[in-house]
Design an enzyme around this catalytic site. Structure first.
Site, PDB file in Angstrom:
ATOM      1  N   GLU A 373       0.786  -1.248   0.000  1.00 37.49           N
ATOM      2  CA  GLU A 373       0.000   0.000   0.000  1.00 37.49           C
ATOM      3  C   GLU A 373       0.811   1.288   0.000  1.00 37.49           C
ATOM      4  O   GLU A 373       0.434   2.166  -0.811  1.00 37.49           O
ATOM      5  CB  GLU A 373      -0.975   0.000   1.185  1.00 37.49           C
ATOM      6  N   HIS A 393       1.253   6.460  -7.879  1.00 36.72           N
ATOM      7  CA  HIS A 393       0.273   7.523  -8.104  1.00 36.72           C
ATOM      8  C   HIS A 393       0.972   8.837  -8.434  1.00 36.72           C
ATOM      9  O   HIS A 393       0.538   9.579  -9.324  1.00 36.72           O
ATOM     10  CB  HIS A 393      -0.598   7.694  -6.854  1.00 36.72           C
TER      11      HIS A 393
END
Length: 789
Positions: A373, A393
């Site tokens: 994560e 991201h």
């Protein structure tokens, strides 16, 4: 029925209001000199609460867990607050919080911890003081996370208004809205009445179908799913007090919730004539998809930048981070190496030395989720395995200006509330899911004993229209599961299946218009001061209400409780062929999960409404206004047990209007899978699955606050693992052997009685959008668009 509002409730509701209220001027810094002794907390109380004793000084009772100091060494709350403000002030006020940016996370985490721990009598002043000194986007995030986790918030089942009403610019084109508002026709003002202004949001404002990816823009840009993603990351923040971060099966839930987003996205792609999303796994490949968000924030510093097609990822060198692309590749390879070897390099908590840890078959998926994560405090080894998901991201967000030479902002991929708008989000998360699937392939396929429920037979499954749906989310006494029971009948006289009825086994979808009040977020003040109430009118996918009818026979000598698991997936692949099980299992979307009591030697017909899905929350929860949040807290909840459970983290869940994928005009052929498992094997002691079924919350994707995830089975069971026969279909999976049933002259293996697959069609109607309930409540008509009346 309304309850008497206590002083603490009033104080908390005033603090919630600060999410939509401009900071007052000249707020004095809190002194924290009148702190009250917190009430003792027993060992049976849920995690996430402060544990103090009367022997310790009050100032040292409130601890920021981000430090490694013991409770006795922790600085006074005033010092913690000053340090948090100082750190948060490093983020420029004109910027937007990037939740995937580790520097931004750190700025937010200290503020979260202070708001989480500060005594209630100083809470409001601390928030108001912080509002005048730190970035408002960071402030809203930190305050929301703290309010979702504080003990006093939980006690009163505090609800938060939708982030859309607080910062509508993260979901809507603010410049276009203000332009349309300025052109709106205004009727004569009526004394004592607010004008209602309607601004239409064009559902196709970011592109046309000349770009194939635009065919599914209705899904990617849906306000509800972006609100869900934002709220989920508030419930599960990357960095904060360890009691906030370290929730039960948090890493596994990260894997499962995002896997389900990708599965639902692929359902929409099949509905729109597109193939499933391909993983972006080679970081040197061009990013083929372009994305132009066209969301003007009315400020150059807050505009989302666009990404042309076929851009190339390069090393990032921005103001507060420097990441080499080769570092991302090393992190990826190290994670795959750990999966293949079955051992991970981790840090011994006692010696702080690196050791090899065997990846456990039960807890491995959770640990892997925390590592991918990546949650620094929960990762196997944050320095070694890195921060691949979050930094990915950022690579996509700044691909247009990686070294900051043009001083351009990032794109929507930097933000949890906008990332789902971009097609590359789904390709990135297909890659992330590939990592989890690689781990799942190291586990043994489920055995017959793990899949069957002896003595329980699912006779038939049917979907029928629900002509009387119960959509009243305030009604806690509704019956979640209706059961008709009959003694076991002879075969020739058993209840009819009715599966071939043209009305049944058809799910219908259509377009619908709804509205949300954005007055606060647009004008930074309430309607009473502006004399106008501004509504954004938007179009979204919707489905007709339906109910499941499942006929089940229990031939056991005693009553049993079963867990009903319902999934849906397209029947055919991109080539028009029936999908293999290993290809289809990642396409199955969870529709519902609930418990039911099955009496001995009885055939039961179980009826379950779609509005009670364990996956979704109703429209009113997704788009909750401040006034609705206040009314919810003020409402008398008659079921005490339900109130205490506070399921769903006060609004976390998939939007109900997207429970069913779009389908096609001719009908998308799908497999509806129903399985009943033994609740005795599924149950978790402090988290009964049926306790909160009427609370209209999403326990499947969000869990239950301060309790264990309410299902002992792996998330996504039974579709989380492959089977050995690569040619097997779902029809083979529900048999005893799951293998080679297609060989000529070989009889099929007997089916497992507790499973059933039926084919259904998802039919979409391309008519003009219907008007939703939110528009009916404010007496909206089509001719009122772009008017203030």
């Amino acid at each position: 029925m309304m309850t008497t509002i206590s002083q603490d409730q009033t104080e908390l509701l005033d603090i919630v209001s600060l999410l939509q209220t401009p900071a007052p001027e000249n707020v004095a810094e809190p002194t924290f000199v009148t702190q009250q002794q917190p009430e003792p907390i027993s060992e049976t109380q849920p995690p996430g609460t402060l544990r103090t004793t009367t022997k310790k000084s009050i100032a040292k009772s409130y601890v920021v867990a981000d430090s490694f100091k013991t409770e006795d060494e922790a600085p006074p709350i005033k010092t913690q607050f000053e340090e948090a403000i100082s750190l948060a002030s490093l983020l420029p006020k004109e910027s937007r919080l990037e939740v995937f940016n580790s520097f931004h996370q750190k700025c937010a985490s200290h503020l979260i911890n202070v708001f989480y721990n500060v005594p209630l009598n100083h809470f409001k002043q601390a928030v108001e003081y912080a509002q005048t000194r730190v970035n408002i986007s960071l402030m809203n995030y930190a305050l929301s996370v703290a309010l979702l986790h504080r003990k006093d918030s939980i006690k009163f089942n505090l609800q938060l208004p939708s982030h859309l009403t607080t910062e509508p610019g993260m979901y809507l084109d603010m410049a276009k809205i203000k332009e349309d508002l300025g052109k709106s026709k205004r009727t004569e003002e009526k004394s004592g009445e607010l004008k209602r202004c309607f601004v239409e949001i064009n559902p196709n404002f970011t592109g046309t179908n000349l770009d194939p990816e635009h065919r599914v823009a209705y899904f990617r840009e849906d306000i509800g799913i972006n609100l869900h993603h934002r709220h989920w990351h508030e419930v599960y923040p990357y960095d904060a007090d360890i009691s906030i971060v370290n929730k039960d099966r948090r890493g596994e839930l990260f894997y499962y919730m995002h896997q389900q987003i990708v599965a639902r996205y692929n359902f929409e792609r099949f509905s729109s004539g597109l193939s499933r999303a391909e993983a972006y796994s080679d970081f040197r490949d061009p990013v083929e998809e372009a994305y132009f968000p066209k969301m003007d924030q009315l400020s150059k510093s807050n505009q989302f930048c666009s990404r042309p097609a076929n851009t190339i990822l390069k090393d990032l060198h921005r103001d507060n981070f420097y990441i080499k692309l080769s570092t991302m590749e090393r992190w990826r390879d190290r994670i795959y190496d750990a999966i293949d070897r079955g051992y991970a390099y981790t840090i011994d908590p006692n010696t702080h030395q690196e050791i090899l840890k065997k990846i456990d078959a039960v807890t491995g998926i959770n640990e892997l989720g925390n590592t991918v994560e990546a949650v620094e405090k929960l990762s196997w080894n944050y320095k070694y395995y890195g921060d691949m998901h979050n930094k990915g991201h950022l690579f996509f967000s700044y691909v247009h200006d990686p070294d900051n030479r043009f001083r351009e902002n990032g794109s929507v991929m930097s933000h949890s509330e906008t990332a789902l708008r971009d097609p590359i989000f789904y390709r990135w998360h297909v890659f992330i899911d590939d990592i989890f699937q690689q781990y799942k392939r190291t586990l043994l396929p489920y055995t017959v004993d793990e899949r069957q429920f002896t003595g329980i037979t699912v006779e038939s499954v049917k979907i029928s229209p629900d002509l009387q749906p119960n959509n009243d989310s305030s009604n806690k006494q509704v019956q979640c599961v209706a059961i008709e029971q009959t003694k076991i009948l002879p075969a020739e006289s058993k209840l009819p299946n009715n599966e071939n009825n043209n009305v049944n086994n058809v799910l219908k979808t259509f377009w619908e218009k709804d509205a949300v009040d954005i007055t606060h977020g647009l004008l930074n003040q309430d309607a009473s001061k502006t004399k106008e109430q501004i509504y954004a009118v938007f179009t979204h996918l919707q489905h007709e209400n339906f109910q499941y009818e499942i006929k089940v026979t229990n031939t056991r000598s005693h009553n049993v409780t079963g867990t009903v698991r319902i999934f849906l997936a397209p029947h055919q692949d991109e080539s028009g062929l029936q999908m293999t099980f290993n290809g289809q299992r990642r396409m199955f979307v969870e529709m519902d999960k609930f418990t039911v009591e099955l009496k001995s030697n009885v055939t039961s017909i179980i009826k379950r409404k779609s509005t009670h899905s364990s996956v979704t929350i109703p429209f009113e929860r997704s788009f909750m206004t401040l006034s609705a949040a206040k009314k919810f807290v003020q409402s008398q909840l008659p079921d005490k047990k339900l109130t205490e459970s506070a399921n769903g983290y006060c609004g976390c869940g998939w939007p109900h209007h997207l429970l069913v994928g779009k389908g096609t005009v001719g009908g998308l052929l799908c497999d509806l899978f129903v399985m009943i498992t033994d609740y005795e094997d599924d149950k978790v002691s402090d988290s009964p699955l049926d306790e909160v079924c009427c609370d209209k919350s999403s326990l499947s994707y969000c869990g239950i606050r301060n309790k264990k995830y309410p299902d002992r089975k792996p998330m996504g069971f039974p579709f989380d693992r492959d089977i050995p026969n690569v040619n097997a279909t779902i029809n083979d999976f529900i048999t005893e052997k799951q293998e080679d049933n297609e060989k000529k002259n070989k009889p099929l293996a007997p089916p497992l009685s507790n499973m059933k697959v039926v084919q259904v069609k998802v039919v979409h109607t391309e008519d003009e959008p219907k008007l939703g309930k939110s528009l009916a409540k404010i007496n909206y008509k089509e001719e009122l668009a772009k008017q203030c009346i």
